[in-house]
Design a protein around this motif. Structure first.
Motif, PDB file in Angstrom:
ATOM      1  N   THR A  52      54.217 -15.837  -9.093  1.00  0.00           N
ATOM      2  CA  THR A  52      53.003 -15.862 -10.425  1.00  0.00           C
ATOM      3  C   THR A  52      53.880 -15.331 -11.487  1.00  0.00           C
ATOM      4  O   THR A  52      53.730 -16.216 -12.451  1.00  0.00           O
ATOM      5  N   GLY A  53      54.815 -15.038 -11.480  1.00  0.00           N
ATOM      6  CA  GLY A  53      55.752 -14.422 -12.717  1.00  0.00           C
ATOM      7  C   GLY A  53      55.847 -15.596 -13.251  1.00  0.00           C
ATOM      8  O   GLY A  53      56.413 -15.596 -14.341  1.00  0.00           O
ATOM      9  N   THR A  54      56.537 -16.910 -12.362  1.00  0.00           N
ATOM     10  CA  THR A  54      56.777 -18.113 -13.465  1.00  0.00           C
ATOM     11  C   THR A  54      55.213 -18.912 -13.709  1.00  0.00           C
ATOM     12  O   THR A  54      55.749 -19.432 -15.291  1.00  0.00           O
ATOM     13  N   LEU A  55      54.641 -18.503 -14.036  1.00  0.00           N
ATOM     14  CA  LEU A  55      53.335 -18.476 -14.216  1.00  0.00           C
ATOM     15  C   LEU A  55      52.955 -17.777 -15.775  1.00  0.00           C
ATOM     16  O   LEU A  55      52.653 -18.522 -16.146  1.00  0.00           O
ATOM     17  N   ARG A  56      53.770 -17.207 -15.631  1.00  0.00           N
ATOM     18  CA  ARG A  56      52.776 -16.218 -17.041  1.00  0.00           C
ATOM     19  C   ARG A  56      51.902 -15.742 -17.068  1.00  0.00           C
ATOM     20  O   ARG A  56      51.450 -16.581 -18.928  1.00  0.00           O
ATOM     21  N   ASP A  69      49.414 -10.989 -10.463  1.00  0.00           N
ATOM     22  CA  ASP A  69      49.653  -9.729  -9.982  1.00  0.00           C
ATOM     23  C   ASP A  69      51.040 -10.412  -8.763  1.00  0.00           C
ATOM     24  O   ASP A  69      50.853 -11.537  -8.475  1.00  0.00           O
ATOM     25  N   PRO A  70      52.247 -10.189  -8.969  1.00  0.00           N
ATOM     26  CA  PRO A  70      53.191 -10.773  -8.129  1.00  0.00           C
ATOM     27  C   PRO A  70      52.678 -10.136  -6.726  1.00  0.00           C
ATOM     28  O   PRO A  70      51.992  -9.869  -6.329  1.00  0.00           O
ATOM     29  N   VAL A 117      47.112 -18.774   1.933  1.00  0.00           N
ATOM     30  CA  VAL A 117      46.890 -16.694   1.463  1.00  0.00           C
ATOM     31  C   VAL A 117      45.180 -17.121   0.551  1.00  0.00           C
ATOM     32  O   VAL A 117      44.384 -17.041   1.372  1.00  0.00           O
ATOM     33  N   LYS A 118      44.887 -18.115  -0.198  1.00  0.00           N
ATOM     34  CA  LYS A 118      43.855 -17.625  -1.290  1.00  0.00           C
ATOM     35  C   LYS A 118      44.403 -18.111  -2.143  1.00  0.00           C
ATOM     36  O   LYS A 118      45.062 -19.415  -2.166  1.00  0.00           O
ATOM     37  N   ARG A 119      43.642 -18.377  -2.838  1.00  0.00           N
ATOM     38  CA  ARG A 119      42.980 -19.435  -4.356  1.00  0.00           C
ATOM     39  C   ARG A 119      43.757 -18.235  -6.126  1.00  0.00           C
ATOM     40  O   ARG A 119      42.501 -16.878  -5.869  1.00  0.00           O
ATOM     41  N   LEU A 120      44.374 -18.274  -6.722  1.00  0.00           N
ATOM     42  CA  LEU A 120      44.378 -17.673  -7.948  1.00  0.00           C
ATOM     43  C   LEU A 120      43.542 -18.546  -8.929  1.00  0.00           C
ATOM     44  O   LEU A 120      43.348 -19.427  -8.791  1.00  0.00           O
ATOM     45  N   GLY A 121      43.155 -17.223  -9.286  1.00  0.00           N
ATOM     46  CA  GLY A 121      42.448 -18.259 -10.824  1.00  0.00           C
ATOM     47  C   GLY A 121      40.745 -18.306  -9.973  1.00  0.00           C
ATOM     48  O   GLY A 121      40.429 -17.179 -10.251  1.00  0.00           O
TER      49      GLY A 121
END
Length: 412
Positions: free
Chosen positions: A242-246, A250-251, A300-304
């Motif tokens: 997730t850090g690459t997405l900026r 959360d990590p 596992v899940k979706r972000l956003g």
């Protein structure tokens, strides 16, 4: 599999078709070495709500899905070649699986609501060489059961939410004589597949769970032999943190990554390093039958802001439905299995409005509303909390989060 040079070459070809992508490539710090990630915000600004470039607009088919921050629903385009390749990928994948299973299939029924997969189901059946039918999502569940009883398909092509409802409404679903089931559209945990197989009197290996998106098409299918999802041909896959997405996520725990895809079978969508926002576990390359393939253990899940209840719906859609009733309610969306619960925290919202809010949320995406009214989907639960825990100040969509509750014992 494709090497980084192939991805870069595809990016340069994509820049010819999409002028805005050419500018994005030029402005990227390392665009000449590695194309930039294609995030949701970039697509909202340049693709989802924009008319297609006149140079590629001829012969396009458009598909609308969940809402965006602009209030408009996302529109994704397919060229005639895209449509042909979309059907080819599915048909090849399904045919390989059916032949390996050794069960003759003569009739197939599609029962999966709306969208791209539903719209092309009969074309896929034609490619498979089987007699095909489909059932409209606008019909009540009783008529879906009648069609299964009358047509007697050996193959059912559907989504997990609808299959849940068929099983509950049918009582004894094994009476339909279904021998194979192909799933699209939603996560189908192995424990759930095992329970479904038992109810239909078939083996778990007779269920093919597939994973895809309207932007990319079919992405992967679950191999019971490997216990893992195998990424479809024509795709280059990456796993990123997730850090690459900026984007403030959360990590992720060790072993979990966001899936990023590049498609070599799409013309009318700039599918170069497209961020799916799906978090997958144990992403890695494996050699399968002598060929290296991208694989992962599970989703596992979706972000956003985007999630699924039969059809795609976003936090923007939910916010849009609720705001006419309350300006200050804090909104929490929880997914437990395929069950969606919206909890509103407010000191001023009258409880008497909750039924109307639930109806507004369900009808925000008309196709979801129609399937709930027809008994094809469970309703969306809306709860009211008087807790003081809600953050002070005007709520912002940036503070909204989807909370996933693991449900390993998930059964239909």
């Amino acid at each position: 599999m494709y090497d980084p040079g192939s991805v870069l070459q595809l990016a340069q070809e994509t820049a010819v078709r999409f002028p805005w992508y050419a500018r994005l490539l030029e402005e990227s710090d390392d665009g000449m070495e590695s194309p930039p990630l294609l995030t949701a915000s970039i697509l909202e600004n340049h693709y989802y709500s924009s008319s297609p470039d006149p140079a590629i607009a001829s012969g396009l088919t458009s598909y609308s899905t969940s809402g965006t921050s602009s209030g408009k629903r996302k529109t994704i385009y397919y060229s005639e070649a895209d449509e042909r390749r979309y059907v080819d990928v599915k048909a090849d994948m399904y045919l390989h699986w059916l032949l390996a299973g050794g069960v003759p299939i003569h009739r197939a029924l599609s029962d999966m609501g709306t969208g791209h997969a539903a719209g092309t189901a009969l074309d896929v059946f034609f490619r498979l060489g089987v007699q095909g039918e489909s059932v409209s999502f606008e019909l009540p569940i009783e008529q879906h059961l009648e069609r299964l009883e009358a047509f007697r398909p050996e193959l059912l092509y559907t989504m997990p939410s609808i299959l849940d409802r068929i099983i509950r409404a049918a009582g004894q679903p094994n009476r339909f004589g279904i021998r194979k089931i192909i799933l699209v559209g939603e996560i189908a945990p192995p424990s759930w597949q095992k329970s479904v197989a038992k109810k239909f009197g078939i083996k778990t290996a007779d269920i093919l769970d597939t994973y895809g998106s309207i932007e990319i098409g079919t992405i992967a299918s679950f191999s019971h032999r490997l216990g893992r999802y195998v990424v479809a041909e024509g795709l280059h896959a990456e796993g990123i943190g997730t850090g690459t997405l900026r984007e403030g996520f959360d990590p992720l725990p060790p072993g979990e990554q966001v899936l990023v895809l590049t498609s070599f079978v799409r013309d009318a969508f700039p599918a170069v390093r497209y961020v799916t926002y799906d978090v997958v576990r144990d992403f890695r390359v494996m050699e399968i039958d002598g060929v290296p393939r991208y694989t992962f253990e599970g989703i596992v899940k979706r972000l956003g802001p985007e999630l699924k209840h039969g059809e795609k719906i976003s936090l923007y859609d939910i916010e849009e439905a609720i705001r006419p009733f309350s300006e200050d309610a804090d909104i929490r969306v929880e997914m437990k299995g395929r069950s969606m619960t919206v909890t509103l925290t407010s000191q001023t919202l009258p409880a008497v409005l909750i039924p109307a809010i639930r109806s507004a949320v369900e009808e925000q995406i008309p196709e979801i509303g129609a399937m709930i009214r027809g008994g094809l989907l469970d309703g969306i639960k809306v709860n009211l909390s008087r807790s003081e825990a809600a953050p002070k100040g005007k709520p912002s969509i940036k503070n909204r989060k989807i909370h996933y509750v693991r449900k390993e014992e998930d059964t239909p």
